[in-house]
Design an enzyme around this catalytic site. Structure first.
Site, PDB file in Angstrom:
ATOM      1  CE1 TYR A  62      47.463  41.483  43.917  1.00 53.21           C
ATOM      2  CE2 TYR A  62      45.286  42.726  43.738  1.00 53.21           C
ATOM      3  CZ  TYR A  62      46.483  41.977  43.288  1.00 53.21           C
ATOM      4  OH  TYR A  62      46.766  42.406  41.845  1.00 53.21           O
ATOM      5  CG  ASP A 109      44.204  48.515  49.887  1.00 51.38           C
ATOM      6  OD1 ASP A 109      43.463  48.819  49.159  1.00 51.38           O
ATOM      7  OD2 ASP A 109      44.864  47.339  49.183  1.00 51.38           O
ATOM      8  CE  LYS A 158      39.022  45.194  43.219  1.00 50.16           C
ATOM      9  NZ  LYS A 158      40.060  45.186  44.175  1.00 50.16           N
TER      10      LYS A 158
HETATM   11  C1  LIG Z   1      41.625  45.031  43.668  1.00 55.82           C
HETATM   12  C2  LIG Z   1      42.501  45.414  44.869  1.00 55.82           C
HETATM   13  C3  LIG Z   1      43.695  46.244  44.616  1.00 55.82           C
HETATM   14  C4  LIG Z   1      44.158  46.411  43.031  1.00 55.82           C
HETATM   15  O1  LIG Z   1      43.386  47.526  42.276  1.00 55.82           O
HETATM   16  P1  LIG Z   1      43.524  47.376  40.871  1.00 55.82           P
HETATM   17  O2  LIG Z   1      42.615  48.312  40.334  1.00 55.82           O
HETATM   18  O3  LIG Z   1      43.203  45.798  40.372  1.00 55.82           O
HETATM   19  O4  LIG Z   1      45.048  47.533  40.371  1.00 55.82           O
HETATM   20  C5  LIG Z   1      44.552  46.849  45.443  1.00 55.82           C
HETATM   21  N1  LIG Z   1      44.002  46.428  46.886  1.00 55.82           N
HETATM   22  C6  LIG Z   1      42.810  45.590  47.228  1.00 55.82           C
HETATM   23  C7  LIG Z   1      42.667  45.495  48.530  1.00 55.82           C
HETATM   24  C8  LIG Z   1      42.370  45.232  46.127  1.00 55.82           C
HETATM   25  O5  LIG Z   1      41.258  44.483  46.500  1.00 55.82           O
END
Ligand SMILES: *Cc1c(COP(=O)(O)O)cnc(C)c1O
Length: 454
Positions: free
Chosen positions: A161, A256, A289
Site C-alpha cells: 500500500y 516507501d 506517520k
Molecule cells: C500509510 C501509508 C501510506 C499513505 O500515507 P497517508 O498519510 O495515509 O496518505 C503510504 N505508504 C505506506 C507504506 C503507508 O503505510
C-alpha cells in the site's frame, strides 16, 4: 454526554455513528474505521494518553492502533503536546518559509546518516521535500521518477500500500486488502496499465518484468518492509536486488518508509538493513506517520540530484498550501527528538511481550496462527507459516479475526479493525498496559477458536 460543535449530542458510540452515517459516506473519513470487516459499531474516541484511548462512553482501551503509526511515544506525549502548544501560540501557518521546516529536515537527514563499519559515511537521503500526507509523498515520488527517466511504467508489488493515488491502487494492501477488492473504480484503464503488479519477494517475477519492459520502467516502488497486508518483511537481500535491478536498467528504486520510517529503527528499515550488512541504495524514500508526530505531515527524500528536479529548481511540479505547516513540523521534530535509543528498546520489549503472550493464548486454544515480524513491527496471521507475499497472506483463516477482535475489544483492548494491518505498539506500553492486553488475550483466543467460517 459529548456535546458536538453542531450543538447536537451523542451519549453512545451507536448514536454518534448514526449521526455520522447521515452526513458522511459510511460514517467515516477513511474506510477501515467503519469496522466493515469485523462488524459492530466503531468507537468514537474522545481522548488518548500514553498506551490508552477513551471513547465517548468513557470506556478506556489499551490501544494497539497507535494512530496507525504516529503514536510512537504513546498518545499525548507531554513533549509533543508542549511543542504543539508553543507553535500554535505563534500562529497556525503562513504559507511561507519558516525555520521549523529546516529544523525538521536536518533532524531527518541526521538520523539517516550512518557510519559504515569501514568508517565511510552512508546517507539514506540527501534532501527532503515535505508534504501533508504519505499519499502525496508517494504520488510525487512517481512523478519525479517519470520526470527523471522520461519513462512511463511503474512496477509495484501485490499487497503493498502506498496511499490512494490512482496509479498505486492496483492490488494494494490496507483498506483495499480489507475490502477484498482488486483495486478501485474511477481509475482509467490507461492509468492502470502503466502500473505493473508483481508478487512480492519473487526474484524471478522481478527479472522477468525487467527483461520484458526494462527500457520503459521509470521506477520500482516497494514498502521497505511490507506491513499493509499484515507484516511481510522482504527476504534478506531483496531490497538490494531491487535497487541493483532497477539501476541496471536505468530505473529508480522508490522505498516507501511511510510506516517503517522511524519505527523499524531510528533510521527506519533502511537503518536496519544497513546495520545488518545488507545495505541498499534507494533513489527516493517516502516518509509519513511518525515524521509528523501525529499531525498531517509527510515527506519525500532522496538523492539531491533527483530531488532537485522538483520545482522551483527543476521541471517536475509539486506544491502544497499546507506543506511544512509550522505546527506539524514542530510536533514532528519533538517526536523525533524524543525518540532516542531507549524508546526503540522499550518498543521492542513491549512488542515481544505482547506478541509472545498472544501467541501463547492462541496456542492454548489450539488456534493455528503465526506472528510475523519486521523490526519491532508485527502482526498475526491465522495460518501456520509467515507469508512471503500477498497470495500467502490472503491464504489464512481470516474469518477468525472478527471474533478475536471483538473478544479483545470487549476486554478493553483496541486492535486494528482488519486482519491485514500491522499492530502498533508504543514506547508507552508499560507492564500494566501489557498485562491488560494479555488478560484480554485468553477470552479473545477462545472466541477465535470457536469462530466458524460463515
Ligand atoms: C500509510 C501509508 C501510506 C499513505 O500515507 P497517508 O498519510 O495515509 O496518505 C503510504 N505508504 C505506506 C507504506 C503507508 O503505510
Amino acid at each position: 454526554m459529548t456535546r458536538f460543535v453542531s450543538g447536537r449530542t451523542s451519549a453512545t458510540n451507536a448514536e454518534a455513528f448514526e449521526r455520522a452515517l447521515a452526513v458522511s459516506p459510511g460514517g467515516v473519513n477513511s474506510p477501515v474505521r467503519a469496522f466493515g470487516s469485523v462488524g459492530g459499531t466503531p468507537r468514537f474516541l474522545a481522548s488518548g494518553r500514553g498506551p490508552y484511548v477513551t471513547d465517548i462512553e468513557g470506556t478506556q482501551y489499551v490501544d494497539l492502533v497507535g494512530q496507525w503509526g504516529p503514536a510512537l511515544l504513546g498518545h499525548a506525549h507531554p513533549d509533543v503536546i508542549a511543542a504543539a502548544h508553543a507553535a500554535v501560540d505563534h500562529g497556525l501557518g503562513f504559507g511561507a518559509v519558516s525555520t521549523g521546516e529546516v529544523d525538521l529536515a536536518e533532524l531527518v537527514l541526521d538520523r539517516l546518516t550512518l557510519t559504515a563499519p569501514d568508517g565511510t559515511e552512508r546517507r539514506g537521503i540527501e534532501k527532503l521535500r515535505l508534504t501533508s500526507t504519505g499519499t502525496e509523498a508517494t504520488m510525487t515520488a512517481i512523478r519525479l521518477a517519470r520526470g527523471a527517466t522520461g519513462r512511463p511504467l511503474l512496477v509495484k508489488f501485490a499487497g503493498h500500500y502506498h496511499g490512494h493515488s490512482d496509479s498505486l491502487l492496483s492490488e494494494a494492501g490496507s483498506g483495499i486488502a480489507t475490502l477484498g477488492i482488486p483495486g478501485s473504480a474511477g481509475i482509467t484503464p490507461e492509468t492502470a496499465a502503466q502500473t505493473i503488479v508483481i508478487p512480492y519477494n519473487d526474484e524471478a517475477a522481478l527479472a522477468e518484468v525487467f527483461a520484458r519492459h526494462g527500457d520503459r520502467i521509470a521506477a520500482v516502488i516497494t514498502e521497505a518492509a511490507a506491513a499493509n497486508m499484515g507484516v511481510v518483511p522482504p527476504k534478506p537481500g531483496f531490497n538490494r536486488l531491487l535497487a541493483d535491478t532497477a539501476h541496471a536498467h536505468g530505473a529508480l528504486l522508490i522505498s516507501d518508509e511511510v510506516m517503517t520510517g522511524f519505527r523499524a529503527t531510528a533510521a527506519g528499515w533502511w537503518g536496519l538493513e544497513e546495520r545488518e550488512g545488507a545495505p541498499y541504495d534507494a533513489d527516493l524514500t517516502t516518509f509519513g506517520k511518525i515524521i509528523g508526530g501525529g499531525l498531517p505531515l509527510a515527506g519525500l527524500g532522496g538523492r539531491a540530484e533527483v530531488l532537485d528536479l522538483l520545482a522551483p529548481l527543476g521541471p517536475v511540479y509539486q506544491a502544497g498550501t499546507l506543506s511544512g505547516n509550522p505546527v506539524a513540523v514542530a510536533t514532528g521534530a519533538a517526536m523525533l527528538a524524543g525518540a532516542g535509543p531507549a524508546v526503540y528498546e522499550r518498543l521492542m520489549i513491549a512488542a515481544r511481550k505482547i506478541a509472545d503472550g498472544l501467541s501463547a493464548a492462541l496456542a492454548a486454544e489450539g488456534v493455528v496462527h503465526t506472528v510475523a515480524w519486521a523490526g519491532s513491527q508485527f502482526s498475526i496471521f491465522f495460518r501456520e507459516t509467515a507469508p512471503q507475499n500477498y497470495a500467502e497472506a490472503q491464504d489464512q483463516e481470516s474469518w477468525r479475526y472478527p471474533a478475536f477482535f471483538h473478544g479483545m475489544l470487549d476486554h478493553g483492548v483496541s486492535l486494528p479493525p482488519s486482519v491485514y494491518e500491522a499492530w502498533f505498539v508504543s514506547a508507552a506500553h508499560d507492564d500494566a498496559a501489557i498485562a491488560r492486553v494479555l488478560d484480554a488475550a485468553r477470552p479473545a483466543a477462545r472466541a477465535a477458536a470457536s469462530a466458524s467460517r460463515s
